[in-house]
Design a protein around this motif. Sequence first.
Motif, PDB file in Angstrom:
ATOM      1  N   GLU A 232       0.813  -1.218   0.000  1.00 43.64           N
ATOM      2  CA  GLU A 232       0.000   0.000   0.000  1.00 43.64           C
ATOM      3  C   GLU A 232       0.850   1.275   0.000  1.00 43.64           C
ATOM      4  N   HIS A 233       1.928   1.274   0.796  1.00 49.01           N
ATOM      5  CA  HIS A 233       2.674   2.517   1.003  1.00 49.01           C
ATOM      6  C   HIS A 233       4.115   2.496   0.497  1.00 49.01           C
ATOM      7  N   GLY A 234       4.617   1.317   0.102  1.00 52.93           N
ATOM      8  CA  GLY A 234       6.031   1.206  -0.258  1.00 52.93           C
ATOM      9  C   GLY A 234       6.847   0.837   0.969  1.00 52.93           C
ATOM     10  N   ILE A 235       8.018   0.254   0.743  1.00 54.81           N
ATOM     11  CA  ILE A 235       8.828  -0.272   1.835  1.00 54.81           C
ATOM     12  C   ILE A 235       9.292   0.814   2.791  1.00 54.81           C
ATOM     13  N   LEU A 236       9.716   1.962   2.283  1.00 56.84           N
ATOM     14  CA  LEU A 236      10.268   2.999   3.153  1.00 56.84           C
ATOM     15  C   LEU A 236       9.217   3.542   4.109  1.00 56.84           C
ATOM     16  N   GLN A 237       8.039   3.900   3.577  1.00 51.56           N
ATOM     17  CA  GLN A 237       6.993   4.453   4.429  1.00 51.56           C
ATOM     18  C   GLN A 237       6.439   3.401   5.389  1.00 51.56           C
ATOM     19  N   ALA A 238       6.268   2.174   4.895  1.00 50.36           N
ATOM     20  CA  ALA A 238       5.757   1.106   5.748  1.00 50.36           C
ATOM     21  C   ALA A 238       6.717   0.844   6.911  1.00 50.36           C
ATOM     22  N   TYR A 239       8.011   0.868   6.625  1.00 54.32           N
ATOM     23  CA  TYR A 239       9.008   0.655   7.676  1.00 54.32           C
ATOM     24  C   TYR A 239       8.959   1.787   8.704  1.00 54.32           C
ATOM     25  N   LYS A 240       8.908   3.021   8.214  1.00 57.33           N
ATOM     26  CA  LYS A 240       8.898   4.160   9.138  1.00 57.33           C
ATOM     27  C   LYS A 240       7.637   4.196   9.993  1.00 57.33           C
ATOM     28  N   ASP A 241       6.524   3.731   9.439  1.00 60.01           N
ATOM     29  CA  ASP A 241       5.258   3.748  10.183  1.00 60.01           C
ATOM     30  C   ASP A 241       5.142   2.619  11.201  1.00 60.01           C
ATOM     31  N   THR A 242       6.028   1.622  11.094  1.00 59.73           N
ATOM     32  CA  THR A 242       5.961   0.463  11.987  1.00 59.73           C
ATOM     33  C   THR A 242       6.698   0.758  13.290  1.00 59.73           C
ATOM     34  N   PRO A 243       6.040   0.575  14.435  1.00 58.81           N
ATOM     35  CA  PRO A 243       6.718   0.848  15.712  1.00 58.81           C
ATOM     36  C   PRO A 243       7.782  -0.199  16.028  1.00 58.81           C
ATOM     37  N   ASN A 244       8.732   0.194  16.844  1.00 59.31           N
ATOM     38  CA  ASN A 244       9.759  -0.747  17.301  1.00 59.31           C
ATOM     39  C   ASN A 244       9.168  -1.750  18.283  1.00 59.31           C
ATOM     40  N   SER A 245       9.653  -2.976  18.194  1.00 65.80           N
ATOM     41  CA  SER A 245       9.315  -4.014  19.155  1.00 65.80           C
ATOM     42  C   SER A 245      10.618  -4.566  19.726  1.00 65.80           C
ATOM     43  N   PHE A 246      10.487  -5.317  20.836  1.00 69.19           N
ATOM     44  CA  PHE A 246      11.669  -5.901  21.471  1.00 69.19           C
ATOM     45  C   PHE A 246      11.364  -7.337  21.873  1.00 69.19           C
ATOM     46  N   ARG A 247      12.355  -8.189  21.679  1.00 74.36           N
ATOM     47  CA  ARG A 247      12.203  -9.597  22.028  1.00 74.36           C
ATOM     48  C   ARG A 247      13.307  -9.980  23.004  1.00 74.36           C
ATOM     49  N   LYS A 248      12.938 -10.559  24.138  1.00 80.32           N
ATOM     50  CA  LYS A 248      13.911 -10.993  25.129  1.00 80.32           C
ATOM     51  C   LYS A 248      14.386 -12.400  24.822  1.00 80.32           C
ATOM     52  N   ILE A 249      15.691 -12.573  24.813  1.00 79.97           N
ATOM     53  CA  ILE A 249      16.296 -13.883  24.570  1.00 79.97           C
ATOM     54  C   ILE A 249      17.309 -14.169  25.671  1.00 79.97           C
ATOM     55  N   THR A 250      17.233 -15.362  26.227  1.00 80.79           N
ATOM     56  CA  THR A 250      18.209 -15.784  27.231  1.00 80.79           C
ATOM     57  C   THR A 250      19.171 -16.787  26.602  1.00 80.79           C
ATOM     58  N   PHE A 251      20.456 -16.614  26.845  1.00 80.90           N
ATOM     59  CA  PHE A 251      21.480 -17.553  26.393  1.00 80.90           C
ATOM     60  C   PHE A 251      22.002 -18.336  27.594  1.00 80.90           C
ATOM     61  N   HIS A 252      22.200 -19.640  27.392  1.00 81.09           N
ATOM     62  CA  HIS A 252      22.836 -20.414  28.450  1.00 81.09           C
ATOM     63  C   HIS A 252      23.563 -21.616  27.845  1.00 81.09           C
TER      64      HIS A 252
END
Length: 252
Positions: A232-252
Amino acid sequence: MIILERELSYMMVKQNDHANIAGEIAKNCKNDYFSDGSRIEEVLLAIKEHDRGWIALDSSPVWNDKSEKPYSFIDYPLALKIPFYKKGLDEVEIMSKYACLLGSSHYTSFIQDPSDPAVREFWEEEKQRQKQLKMDLQIVEKTEETLMYHLDLLKFCDYLSLYICLNEPGDNNRIHPFFRNGFPQLFAFVTDKPIVAHWFNTETVSLSFSPFEQKFEVNLPYKEVFKDKIEEHGILQAYKDTPNSFRKITFH
């Protein structure tokens, strides 16, 4: 940009965010595994900053018309990214010559197409940079071995960070080809067997041999950019409109 494609979206991770995760991985390795204790801070800097050149590139993702997907670090045109590689290395050299030497050696280890003039020029310039840095740092045969060891450590942390970016959390049945035979770096403290990673669950990665002081957690920043928004908007605009998310990962 590091990209994991899903049915309806692309999970997009900035290279520099991935490098910060690699730096966190390195910080949690036992000091004994750095070989030369006097270089620990410079090795940590090299690992954290190894993708510094991508900062500007990843601010504006680009669409690949041929593959009909966003360009990732794997298929991004070399002629476009090489000047940014050089810029990143120039900036790291100001911070630490040893860190720059590691970063430059990292790039020349996988950018080696002699048929491409831009690649050949970059490779030759970086080899000259490495020669000068080795002279400045008084790198001799014995310390050359330590340098190569530190380069493997950089690559291991790079691979482990990529593992959580390129694989679906918790899914050990669809592992990216980069990791199917374990990590390619071999260390004497693992008796020369490849270190193998697998998902213990959706939030935990377990290693066949852990070089870490203890288990630890990282926060991976990403954006889940939906394909219908790109259409709908193109990659650049779609990326800018998408909020940041965060994923927690534990290493062991």
